[in-house]
Design an enzyme around this catalytic site. Structure first.
Site, PDB file in Angstrom:
ATOM      1  N   LYS A  11      -4.797   8.607  -7.965  1.00 13.13           N
ATOM      2  CA  LYS A  11      -4.031   9.858  -7.902  1.00 13.13           C
ATOM      3  C   LYS A  11      -4.563  10.903  -8.893  1.00 13.13           C
ATOM      4  O   LYS A  11      -5.325  10.575  -9.814  1.00 13.13           O
ATOM      5  CB  LYS A  11      -2.555   9.540  -8.164  1.00 13.13           C
ATOM      6  N   TYR A  51       3.268  11.611   2.917  1.00 13.48           N
ATOM      7  CA  TYR A  51       4.485  11.077   2.285  1.00 13.48           C
ATOM      8  C   TYR A  51       5.751  11.392   3.090  1.00 13.48           C
ATOM      9  O   TYR A  51       6.849  11.347   2.544  1.00 13.48           O
ATOM     10  CB  TYR A  51       4.599  11.604   0.854  1.00 13.48           C
ATOM     11  N   ASN A 114       1.697   8.072 -11.462  1.00 10.14           N
ATOM     12  CA  ASN A 114       1.514   6.642 -11.701  1.00 10.14           C
ATOM     13  C   ASN A 114       0.152   6.091 -11.263  1.00 10.14           C
ATOM     14  O   ASN A 114       0.024   4.930 -10.917  1.00 10.14           O
ATOM     15  CB  ASN A 114       2.680   5.847 -11.116  1.00 10.14           C
ATOM     16  N   HIS A 117      -1.951   4.669  -5.624  1.00 10.59           N
ATOM     17  CA  HIS A 117      -1.116   4.354  -4.468  1.00 10.59           C
ATOM     18  C   HIS A 117      -1.577   3.018  -3.895  1.00 10.59           C
ATOM     19  O   HIS A 117      -2.767   2.701  -3.928  1.00 10.59           O
ATOM     20  CB  HIS A 117      -1.289   5.440  -3.391  1.00 10.59           C
ATOM     21  N   GLU A 128      -2.259   4.595   7.060  1.00  9.03           N
ATOM     22  CA  GLU A 128      -2.774   5.376   5.928  1.00  9.03           C
ATOM     23  C   GLU A 128      -4.307   5.396   5.915  1.00  9.03           C
ATOM     24  O   GLU A 128      -4.920   6.425   5.587  1.00  9.03           O
ATOM     25  CB  GLU A 128      -2.224   4.803   4.619  1.00  9.03           C
TER      26      GLU A 128
HETATM   27  P1  IDP Z   1       5.241   3.027  -4.777  1.00 10.55           P
HETATM   28  O1  IDP Z   1       4.106   4.011  -4.952  1.00 10.55           O
HETATM   29  O2  IDP Z   1       5.292   2.050  -5.911  1.00 10.55           O
HETATM   30  O3  IDP Z   1       5.225   2.355  -3.429  1.00 10.55           O
HETATM   31  P2  IDP Z   1       7.473   4.622  -3.775  1.00 10.55           P
HETATM   32  O4  IDP Z   1       8.899   4.293  -4.037  1.00 10.55           O
HETATM   33  O5  IDP Z   1       6.914   4.348  -2.399  1.00 10.55           O
HETATM   34  O6  IDP Z   1       6.600   3.866  -4.888  1.00 10.55           O
HETATM   35  O7  IDP Z   1       7.267   6.147  -4.138  1.00 10.55           O
HETATM   36  C1  IDP Z   1       6.092   6.837  -3.753  1.00 10.55           C
HETATM   37  C2  IDP Z   1       5.600   7.655  -4.919  1.00 10.55           C
HETATM   38  O8  IDP Z   1       6.559   8.670  -5.207  1.00 10.55           O
HETATM   39  C3  IDP Z   1       5.440   6.898  -6.235  1.00 10.55           C
HETATM   40  O9  IDP Z   1       4.235   6.195  -6.341  1.00 10.55           O
HETATM   41  C4  IDP Z   1       5.531   8.019  -7.248  1.00 10.55           C
HETATM   42  O10 IDP Z   1       4.302   8.754  -7.362  1.00 10.55           O
HETATM   43  C5  IDP Z   1       6.566   8.928  -6.603  1.00 10.55           C
HETATM   44  N1  IDP Z   1       7.908   8.623  -7.134  1.00 10.55           N
HETATM   45  C6  IDP Z   1       8.681   7.521  -6.886  1.00 10.55           C
HETATM   46  N2  IDP Z   1       9.867   7.580  -7.537  1.00 10.55           N
HETATM   47  C7  IDP Z   1       9.842   8.750  -8.232  1.00 10.55           C
HETATM   48  C8  IDP Z   1      10.779   9.392  -9.115  1.00 10.55           C
HETATM   49  O11 IDP Z   1      11.863   8.880  -9.396  1.00 10.55           O
HETATM   50  N3  IDP Z   1      10.390  10.591  -9.636  1.00 10.55           N
HETATM   51  C9  IDP Z   1       9.175  11.187  -9.341  1.00 10.55           C
HETATM   52  N4  IDP Z   1       8.287  10.621  -8.524  1.00 10.55           N
HETATM   53  C10 IDP Z   1       8.596   9.428  -7.977  1.00 10.55           C
HETATM   54 MG    MG Z   2       5.468   3.141  -1.531  1.00 18.50          MG
END
Ligand code: IDP
Ligand code: MG
Length: 140
Positions: A11, A51, A114, A117, A128
């Site tokens: 990312k 997304y 984070n 992905h 994807e």
């Molecule tokens: P994942 O990437 O671990 O599968 P998901 O719940 O699918 O997590 O969420 C997709 C992406 O959305 C996350 O990787 C992160 O970048 C973002 N995200 C998830 N929760 C939050 C939040 O509470 N605040 C801001 N961004 C979030």
């Molecule tokens: Mg996810």
């Protein structure tokens, strides 16, 4: 039977901080083979579409802005049990909760930014991968 491919993106936060090499090393060291890879940048429209499943979540707008804010690395990875094993390698969504030795523990700065992905199912891995790569761009 679990599939042998998953899809990842490094990312914008991790690209910006020059973590591409470190993250790819962790991916290779964990036994994943890179079968397609691209350094690219998502438009806002592409990030919205990628997304789409999160459209109703409160962080959707923030996520789309962030994921289109700078270049990313998109890749298709191959390994037995790829989706599950890669989710283990990246760790929890929030780096504060990610286990030692995971990519997010090592490189992520926050729940939103984070670092990586990882697809959450074989079906989504295919969707994807197809979003970013044509079949002839994948070399197994
Ligand atoms: P994942 O990437 O671990 O599968 P998901 O719940 O699918 O997590 O969420 C997709 C992406 O959305 C996350 O990787 C992160 O970048 C973002 N995200 C998830 N929760 C939050 C939040 O509470 N605040 C801001 N961004 C979030
Ligand atoms: Mg996810």
């Amino acid at each position: 039977m679990a599939g042998n491919r998953t899809f990842t993106m490094i990312k914008p936060d991790a690209v910006e901080k020059n973590y591409i090499g470190g993250i790819l090393k962790m991916i290779n060291d964990a036994g994943f083979k890179i079968v397609a890879m691209k350094y690219t940048k998502l438009s806002k429209e592409q990030a919205q579409k990628f997304y789409e499943v999160h459209a109703e979540r409160p962080f959707y707008g923030e996520l789309v802005d962030y994921m289109s804010s700078g270049p990313i690395v998109a890749a298709v990875l191959e390994k037995d049990n790829a989706v599950e094993d890669f989710r283990k390698l990246i760790g929890a969504t929030d780096p504060a909760e990610a286990a030692e030795g995971t990519i997010r523990k090592s490189y992520a700065e926050s729940k939103g930014k984070n670092a990586v992905h990882g697809s959450d199912s074989d079906e989504n891995a295919t969707i994807e991968s197809n979003f970013h790569f044509k079949p002839e761009e994948i070399f197994a």
